[in-house]
Design an enzyme around this catalytic site. Structure first.
Site, PDB file in Angstrom:
ATOM      1  N   LYS A 248      -9.544 -20.516  26.099  1.00 11.10           N
ATOM      2  CA  LYS A 248     -10.802 -20.292  26.492  1.00 11.10           C
ATOM      3  C   LYS A 248     -10.811 -19.439  27.507  1.00 11.10           C
ATOM      4  O   LYS A 248     -10.529 -19.578  28.714  1.00 11.10           O
ATOM      5  CB  LYS A 248     -11.652 -21.609  26.748  1.00 11.10           C
ATOM      6  CG  LYS A 248     -13.146 -21.335  26.809  1.00 11.10           C
ATOM      7  CD  LYS A 248     -13.707 -22.691  26.936  1.00 11.10           C
ATOM      8  CE  LYS A 248     -15.059 -22.992  27.674  1.00 11.10           C
ATOM      9  NZ  LYS A 248     -15.584 -24.151  27.576  1.00 11.10           N
TER      10      LYS A 248
ATOM     11  N   SER B 253     -13.170  -6.902  14.828  1.00 16.69           N
ATOM     12  CA  SER B 253     -12.290  -7.399  15.653  1.00 16.69           C
ATOM     13  C   SER B 253     -12.850  -7.348  17.095  1.00 16.69           C
ATOM     14  O   SER B 253     -13.989  -7.061  17.327  1.00 16.69           O
ATOM     15  CB  SER B 253     -10.833  -6.899  15.976  1.00 16.69           C
ATOM     16  OG  SER B 253     -10.854  -5.739  16.509  1.00 16.69           O
TER      17      SER B 253
ATOM     18  N   TYR C  22     -10.509 -11.292  15.099  1.00 15.05           N
ATOM     19  CA  TYR C  22      -9.271 -11.327  15.479  1.00 15.05           C
ATOM     20  C   TYR C  22      -9.282 -10.505  16.850  1.00 15.05           C
ATOM     21  O   TYR C  22      -9.858  -9.684  16.877  1.00 15.05           O
ATOM     22  CB  TYR C  22      -8.057 -11.115  14.463  1.00 15.05           C
ATOM     23  CG  TYR C  22      -8.351  -9.692  14.191  1.00 15.05           C
ATOM     24  CD1 TYR C  22      -7.639  -8.657  14.495  1.00 15.05           C
ATOM     25  CD2 TYR C  22      -9.408  -9.396  12.924  1.00 15.05           C
ATOM     26  CE1 TYR C  22      -7.803  -7.260  14.179  1.00 15.05           C
ATOM     27  CE2 TYR C  22      -9.351  -8.259  12.528  1.00 15.05           C
ATOM     28  CZ  TYR C  22      -8.612  -7.069  12.875  1.00 15.05           C
ATOM     29  OH  TYR C  22      -8.811  -5.932  12.715  1.00 15.05           O
TER      30      TYR C  22
END
Length: 117
Positions: free
Chosen positions: A9, A25, A58
């Site tokens: 995170k 992305s 991603y």
């Protein structure tokens, strides 16, 4: 049994760019990637503190030390430059392993520097 848990995170990082005309992305400063244990191509969830948007995409590696956080392609419509976001990745682990697992969580400063961990 496998369960999904938080693996990494990046908490409260500032969006520096939104590029609608890119393939797609999120581009993340390589230093932030290393500090949070996120790799290029990894699926991540983006949570926008400013507007409540959530999306998945991603990761593309950005220039080390740049502080770059750029949402690309359609994701660029979900953020504005200077929005504060949280970037989260998940892993599937066996139940007993998941109980012991410790995620990599970082708290970048206002300039997206990795000084806070």
């Amino acid at each position: 049994m496998l369960i999904e848990v938080v693996k990494s995170k990046i908490h409260r990082v500032k969006v520096t760019q939104a590029d609608l005309n890119y393939i797609g992305s999120i581009t993340i400063d390589e230093d932030l990637m290393k500090a949070s244990n996120i790799i290029e191509g990894e699926k991540v969830q983006i949570v926008n503190i400013n507007n409540g948007e959530r999306l998945e995409t991603y990761v593309i590696k950005g220039e080390s030390g740049s502080g770059e956080i750029c949402l690309n392609g359609p994701a660029a419509r979900k953020v504005a430059v200077n929005d504060i976001i949280i970037i989260i990745s998940y892993a599937q682990l066996e139940f007993e392993e998941a109980k012991k697992f410790k995620p990599s969580v970082i708290f970048p400063d206002e300039t997206n520097n990795t000084l806070k961990t």
